[in-house]
Motif scaffolding. Structure first.
Motif, PDB file in Angstrom:
ATOM      1  N   MET A 236      -2.134   1.779  12.756  1.00  0.00           N
ATOM      2  CA  MET A 236      -1.448   3.007  13.173  1.00  0.00           C
ATOM      3  C   MET A 236      -0.646   2.707  14.434  1.00  0.00           C
ATOM      4  O   MET A 236      -1.110   1.947  15.290  1.00  0.00           O
ATOM      5  N   ASN A 237       0.515   3.290  14.569  1.00  0.00           N
ATOM      6  CA  ASN A 237       1.312   3.107  15.791  1.00  0.00           C
ATOM      7  C   ASN A 237       0.526   3.598  16.998  1.00  0.00           C
ATOM      8  O   ASN A 237       0.118   4.754  17.052  1.00  0.00           O
ATOM      9  N   GLY A 238       0.283   2.697  17.942  1.00  0.00           N
ATOM     10  CA  GLY A 238      -0.428   3.052  19.168  1.00  0.00           C
ATOM     11  C   GLY A 238      -1.943   3.029  19.054  1.00  0.00           C
ATOM     12  O   GLY A 238      -2.633   3.268  20.037  1.00  0.00           O
ATOM     13  N   TYR A 239      -2.483   2.768  17.864  1.00  0.00           N
ATOM     14  CA  TYR A 239      -3.940   2.752  17.671  1.00  0.00           C
ATOM     15  C   TYR A 239      -4.333   1.474  16.937  1.00  0.00           C
ATOM     16  O   TYR A 239      -4.323   1.420  15.702  1.00  0.00           O
ATOM     17  N   ASP A 240      -4.702   0.448  17.682  1.00  0.00           N
ATOM     18  CA  ASP A 240      -5.044  -0.835  17.080  1.00  0.00           C
ATOM     19  C   ASP A 240      -6.350  -0.823  16.303  1.00  0.00           C
ATOM     20  O   ASP A 240      -6.629  -1.737  15.535  1.00  0.00           O
ATOM     21  N   ASN A 241      -7.172   0.209  16.468  1.00  0.00           N
ATOM     22  CA  ASN A 241      -8.457   0.257  15.763  1.00  0.00           C
ATOM     23  C   ASN A 241      -8.390   1.110  14.486  1.00  0.00           C
ATOM     24  O   ASN A 241      -9.392   1.280  13.812  1.00  0.00           O
ATOM     25  N   GLN A 242      -7.220   1.659  14.153  1.00  0.00           N
ATOM     26  CA  GLN A 242      -7.076   2.486  12.956  1.00  0.00           C
ATOM     27  C   GLN A 242      -6.039   1.878  12.014  1.00  0.00           C
ATOM     28  O   GLN A 242      -4.934   1.521  12.428  1.00  0.00           O
ATOM     29  N   ILE A 243      -6.408   1.801  10.753  1.00  0.00           N
ATOM     30  CA  ILE A 243      -5.513   1.240   9.742  1.00  0.00           C
ATOM     31  C   ILE A 243      -4.656   2.345   9.143  1.00  0.00           C
ATOM     32  O   ILE A 243      -5.162   3.387   8.739  1.00  0.00           O
ATOM     33  N   TYR A 244      -3.356   2.107   9.095  1.00  0.00           N
ATOM     34  CA  TYR A 244      -2.421   3.052   8.493  1.00  0.00           C
ATOM     35  C   TYR A 244      -2.257   2.786   6.993  1.00  0.00           C
ATOM     36  O   TYR A 244      -2.216   3.690   6.180  1.00  0.00           O
ATOM     37  N   ARG A 245      -2.159   1.491   6.637  1.00  0.00           N
ATOM     38  CA  ARG A 245      -1.875   1.115   5.260  1.00  0.00           C
ATOM     39  C   ARG A 245      -2.464  -0.260   4.965  1.00  0.00           C
ATOM     40  O   ARG A 245      -2.474  -1.135   5.824  1.00  0.00           O
ATOM     41  N   VAL A 246      -2.957  -0.438   3.746  1.00  0.00           N
ATOM     42  CA  VAL A 246      -3.382  -1.760   3.273  1.00  0.00           C
ATOM     43  C   VAL A 246      -2.334  -2.225   2.275  1.00  0.00           C
ATOM     44  O   VAL A 246      -1.966  -1.491   1.352  1.00  0.00           O
ATOM     45  N   ASP A 247      -1.817  -3.431   2.469  1.00  0.00           N
ATOM     46  CA  ASP A 247      -0.852  -4.029   1.546  1.00  0.00           C
ATOM     47  C   ASP A 247      -1.517  -5.163   0.801  1.00  0.00           C
ATOM     48  O   ASP A 247      -2.398  -5.853   1.339  1.00  0.00           O
ATOM     49  N   MET A 248      -1.095  -5.359  -0.439  1.00  0.00           N
ATOM     50  CA  MET A 248      -1.672  -6.398  -1.291  1.00  0.00           C
ATOM     51  C   MET A 248      -0.565  -7.139  -2.021  1.00  0.00           C
ATOM     52  O   MET A 248       0.490  -6.566  -2.294  1.00  0.00           O
ATOM     53  N   LEU A 249      -0.836  -8.373  -2.358  1.00  0.00           N
ATOM     54  CA  LEU A 249      -0.006  -9.130  -3.277  1.00  0.00           C
ATOM     55  C   LEU A 249      -0.792  -9.193  -4.576  1.00  0.00           C
ATOM     56  O   LEU A 249      -1.931  -9.678  -4.590  1.00  0.00           O
ATOM     57  N   LEU A 250      -0.200  -8.657  -5.650  1.00  0.00           N
ATOM     58  CA  LEU A 250      -0.861  -8.628  -6.952  1.00  0.00           C
ATOM     59  C   LEU A 250      -0.188  -9.608  -7.903  1.00  0.00           C
ATOM     60  O   LEU A 250       1.018  -9.838  -7.820  1.00  0.00           O
ATOM     61  N   MET A 251      -0.968 -10.157  -8.840  1.00  0.00           N
ATOM     62  CA  MET A 251      -0.447 -11.044  -9.877  1.00  0.00           C
ATOM     63  C   MET A 251      -0.895 -10.507 -11.226  1.00  0.00           C
ATOM     64  O   MET A 251      -2.055 -10.137 -11.390  1.00  0.00           O
ATOM     65  N   ASP A 252       0.038 -10.449 -12.198  1.00  0.00           N
ATOM     66  CA  ASP A 252      -0.347 -10.028 -13.542  1.00  0.00           C
ATOM     67  C   ASP A 252      -0.717 -11.250 -14.380  1.00  0.00           C
ATOM     68  O   ASP A 252      -0.657 -12.391 -13.899  1.00  0.00           O
ATOM     69  N   GLU A 253      -1.085 -11.024 -15.631  1.00  0.00           N
ATOM     70  CA  GLU A 253      -1.551 -12.126 -16.483  1.00  0.00           C
ATOM     71  C   GLU A 253      -0.444 -13.073 -16.917  1.00  0.00           C
ATOM     72  O   GLU A 253      -0.715 -14.139 -17.446  1.00  0.00           O
ATOM     73  N   GLU A 254       0.808 -12.708 -16.669  1.00  0.00           N
ATOM     74  CA  GLU A 254       1.928 -13.618 -16.927  1.00  0.00           C
ATOM     75  C   GLU A 254       2.256 -14.465 -15.704  1.00  0.00           C
ATOM     76  O   GLU A 254       3.142 -15.301 -15.744  1.00  0.00           O
ATOM     77  N   GLY A 255       1.560 -14.232 -14.593  1.00  0.00           N
ATOM     78  CA  GLY A 255       1.802 -14.993 -13.370  1.00  0.00           C
ATOM     79  C   GLY A 255       2.877 -14.398 -12.482  1.00  0.00           C
ATOM     80  O   GLY A 255       3.289 -15.019 -11.516  1.00  0.00           O
ATOM     81  N   ALA A 256       3.352 -13.184 -12.800  1.00  0.00           N
ATOM     82  CA  ALA A 256       4.362 -12.516 -11.971  1.00  0.00           C
ATOM     83  C   ALA A 256       3.667 -11.825 -10.797  1.00  0.00           C
ATOM     84  O   ALA A 256       2.494 -11.458 -10.877  1.00  0.00           O
ATOM     85  N   PHE A 257       4.409 -11.636  -9.706  1.00  0.00           N
ATOM     86  CA  PHE A 257       3.868 -11.041  -8.484  1.00  0.00           C
ATOM     87  C   PHE A 257       4.572  -9.740  -8.139  1.00  0.00           C
ATOM     88  O   PHE A 257       5.753  -9.569  -8.441  1.00  0.00           O
TER      89      PHE A 257
END
Length: 149
Positions: A33-54
């Motif tokens: 979070m902006n200004g709050y280092d102990n609070q998470i605003y968003r979790v981002d992920m890198l996903l892969m499908d069964e064809e190997g696409a991201f």
């Protein structure tokens, strides 16, 4: 989940949310979070499908309670009705202009039924690198250059 048909990343369409994807979480990081280092605003992920696409995917803090137990690196998920939208982040992890998001109508189930690539790496020979046959805007971090003499 209502839809048993799996949609691959190459077939995703921003005009519909009625699809199910099967994806493995390759990597995960969070934005504070902006200004709050102990609070998470968003979790981002890198996903892969069964064809190997991201594709990049995110989950906002409002939905953490619902999805946090599923957000485990190397787990395979069935994700029904994610939202597909323009990726407005400055750094495009996958080189694509769109990313997925979990939203109110998204449902997630863990599955052990994975038939996609076991590893994140895509191999290419050194001659292809020298002759510049690797597609432009390909994230080079996904490649392991194999020296063949």
């Amino acid at each position: 989940m209502e839809n048993n048909h799996i949609t691959m990343f190459r077939s995703l369409n921003a005009h519909s949310t009625n699809y199910t994807i099967k994806a493995k979480i390759i990597s995960m990081w969070d934005k504070k979070m902006n200004g709050y280092d102990n609070q998470i605003y968003r979790v981002d992920m890198l996903l892969m499908d069964e064809e190997g696409a991201f594709i990049q995917c995110s989950c906002l803090h409002k939905l953490f309670k619902r999805f946090l137990k599923f957000l485990v690196v190397d787990d395979c998920l069935l994700i029904h009705k994610p939202s597909l939208a323009k990726d407005t982040t400055k750094i495009k992890v996958t080189g694509k202009d769109q990313k997925l998001s979990f939203y109110a109508f998204t449902s997630v189930l863990k599955t052990d039924n994975w038939s996609g690539p076991r590893y994140l790496f895509k191999f290419t020979d050194f001659k292809s690198v020298l002759s510049k046959k690797i597609e432009v805007n390909t994230p080079i971090g996904n490649y392991c250059i194999l020296f063949i003499f």
